[in-house]
Design an enzyme around this catalytic site. Structure first.
Site, short mmCIF file in Angstrom:
data_model
loop_
_atom_site.label_atom_id
_atom_site.label_comp_id
_atom_site.label_asym_id
_atom_site.label_seq_id
_atom_site.Cartn_x
_atom_site.Cartn_y
_atom_site.Cartn_z
N SER A 2 12.28 -88.25 179.52
CA SER A 2 11.04 -87.72 180.34
C SER A 2 9.80 -88.85 180.53
CB SER A 2 10.30 -86.62 179.47
OG SER A 2 11.13 -85.47 179.46
N TYR B 207 4.30 -77.50 179.54
CA TYR B 207 5.21 -78.71 179.84
C TYR B 207 6.63 -78.33 180.33
CZ TYR B 207 7.28 -83.14 179.32
OH TYR B 207 8.07 -84.31 179.42
N ASN C 64 10.48 -79.24 182.80
CA ASN C 64 11.21 -79.89 183.54
C ASN C 64 10.85 -79.46 185.02
OD1 ASN C 64 11.63 -81.95 181.70
ND2 ASN C 64 13.60 -81.30 181.54
N THR D 275 6.48 -89.92 175.98
CA THR D 275 8.01 -89.87 175.16
C THR D 275 9.12 -89.27 176.23
OG1 THR D 275 7.62 -87.77 174.34
CG2 THR D 275 6.81 -89.69 173.12
N GLY D 276 10.32 -89.66 175.76
CA GLY D 276 11.52 -88.89 176.29
C GLY D 276 12.65 -88.95 175.72
#
Length: 398
Positions: free
Chosen positions: A101, A197, A199, A350-351
């Site tokens: 992400s 939040y 996608n 972060t991802g």
């Protein structure tokens, strides 16, 4: 600020997972460091804490790690762990990884570039720019609400069972297919009332980029950011399931007896290095390195990617609550805001992809930057990842 509050705030820079003990032969962290006198209020670089945060790999929670800390107070670079479990070859600097992400920072930046060029308005609606994409009974949703996750758009109903995810890891999604499955569901809330939040927001942003420019999302990110910034080891893989060039293998812990699993200490893992990222597309498909992401965050915060006037949304948290929790919103357009002891404020993202967890963060004046890559064995677990949290604490906290 109490330590519990610091820990909660830093979870925005920590990825999800668990830590316990060690497994296999431990590889020592190998740092490069250049420490100079601090020019701002950031604390001195805590070399010992940073080294400890990635020491002892491979371990149950991660097989490899690379951390890069920079800024006006100096720099530190450490690597630990192994490239793959089969050979046990030591991890090296500059390995490519799936950034997850963190990709959202790039998608957001391109949209804001188009705003600066007069091609898009943050107050313009998705229905105006992408007619027919959303159901007719959906309320008007602005571009700005998509970028800061206050749109109310729902997620597609997909299985969270890892067995299903593993079995379909090579499935190819189109962005239109993903959005269509999502908007088959009702709107979650009145746009602008809450923050959730998801996608889906960055998928819509990616489609917006393609519609306005007439080019692919991948082309625009490459031409507008990767090439100008000199991110030579970064790319968007499209439908390819491979990671090109030098990289560490990524693994996911699974129950004993899981198809294809191999023993890993007291646990079992499957190799998730090869996988389709079309299910995350403009939300999470970037492949990069710590050095490239450090270049990116420096260029972004200096206003070299998005002009200063249009960059503000990336540093602005909407004044709403998080949907479903009632806690204050923490996400900006493309990042999160962190308030740390000593008056330090940092922004980052972060991802997580299976086998890979990434974090990028910096103070706005770039007195301290941090980029980390962890080959986490449970990157998407529900609990906090103590190793990623330890990196964030060592990089920012006093």
């Amino acid at each position: 600020m109490k330590r519990t509050h610091v820990t909660a705030a830093l979870l925005a820079l920590a990825v999800l997972g668990t830590t316990a003990g060690t497994a296999g032969a431990a590889a020592a962290a190998t740092p490069d460091r250049v420490v100079t006198q601090a020019q701002t209020q950031v604390p001195p670089i805590n070399e010992a804490a940073l080294g400890q945060a990635i020491a002892g790999l491979p371990a149950p929670d991660a097989t490899a790690a690379e951390v890069r800390v920079g800024g006006s107070a100096g720099s530190w670079h450490g690597v630990s762990g192994v490239r793959d479990l089969r050979t046990g070859r030591p991890a090296r600097k500059g390995m490519r990884f799936r950034a997850g992400s963190v990709t959202k920072m790039f998608t957001t930046a391109v949209v804001l570039q188009l705003v600066a060029e007069g091609e898009i308005s943050l107050d313009g609606t998705i229905q105006e720019y992408l007619p027919g994409l959303l159901p007719a009974d959906y309320p008007a949703i602005t571009v700005g609400q998509v970028l800061n996750h206050t749109s109310g758009l729902p997620s597609p109903k997909l299985s969270n069972d890892f067995a299903d995810i593993y079995a379909t890891r090579f499935k190819t999604w189109t962005p239109e297919e993903y959005v269509a499955q999502a908007v088959a569901n009702p709107i979650e809330f009145t746009p602008g009332d809450w923050q959730h939040y998801l996608n889906i927001n960055t998928f819509v942003a990616g489609l917006l980029i393609e519609k306005v420019t007439g080019n692919s999302y991948e082309h625009e990110v490459t031409a507008r950011i990767l090439r100008p910034v000199g991110m030579r080891d970064s790319y968007l893989p499209g439908r390819s399931v491979r990671v090109r060039g030098p990289h560490n293998r990524g693994y996911q812990v699974v129950p004993e007896g899981f198809p294809g699993a191999v023993e890993y200490g007291d646990a079992h893992v499957v190799d998730m290095t090869e996988t389709s990222v079309t299910s995350t597309w403009a939300s999470g498909d970037l492949i990069s390195t710590t050095a490239d992401l450090e270049k990116f965050v420096n260029a972004l915060f200096r206003g070299e990617i998005v002009p200063a006037a249009q960059l503000e949304p990336m540093f602005t948290v909407p004044g709403v609550k998080q949907y479903g929790t009632g806690h204050p919103a923490v996400y900006t357009s493309g990042m999160s805001k962190l308030e740390l002891p000593g008056g330090i404020v940092a922004y980052g993202k972060t991802g997580a992809r299976y086998g890979s967890a990434t974090g990028v963060g910096a103070t706005r004046d770039l007195s301290r930057t941090v980029v980390y890559s962890l080959n986490s064995t449970d990157a998407k677990a529900a609990g906090q990842n103590q190793r990623g949290l330890g990196v964030a604490l060592a990089a920012f906290a006093r």
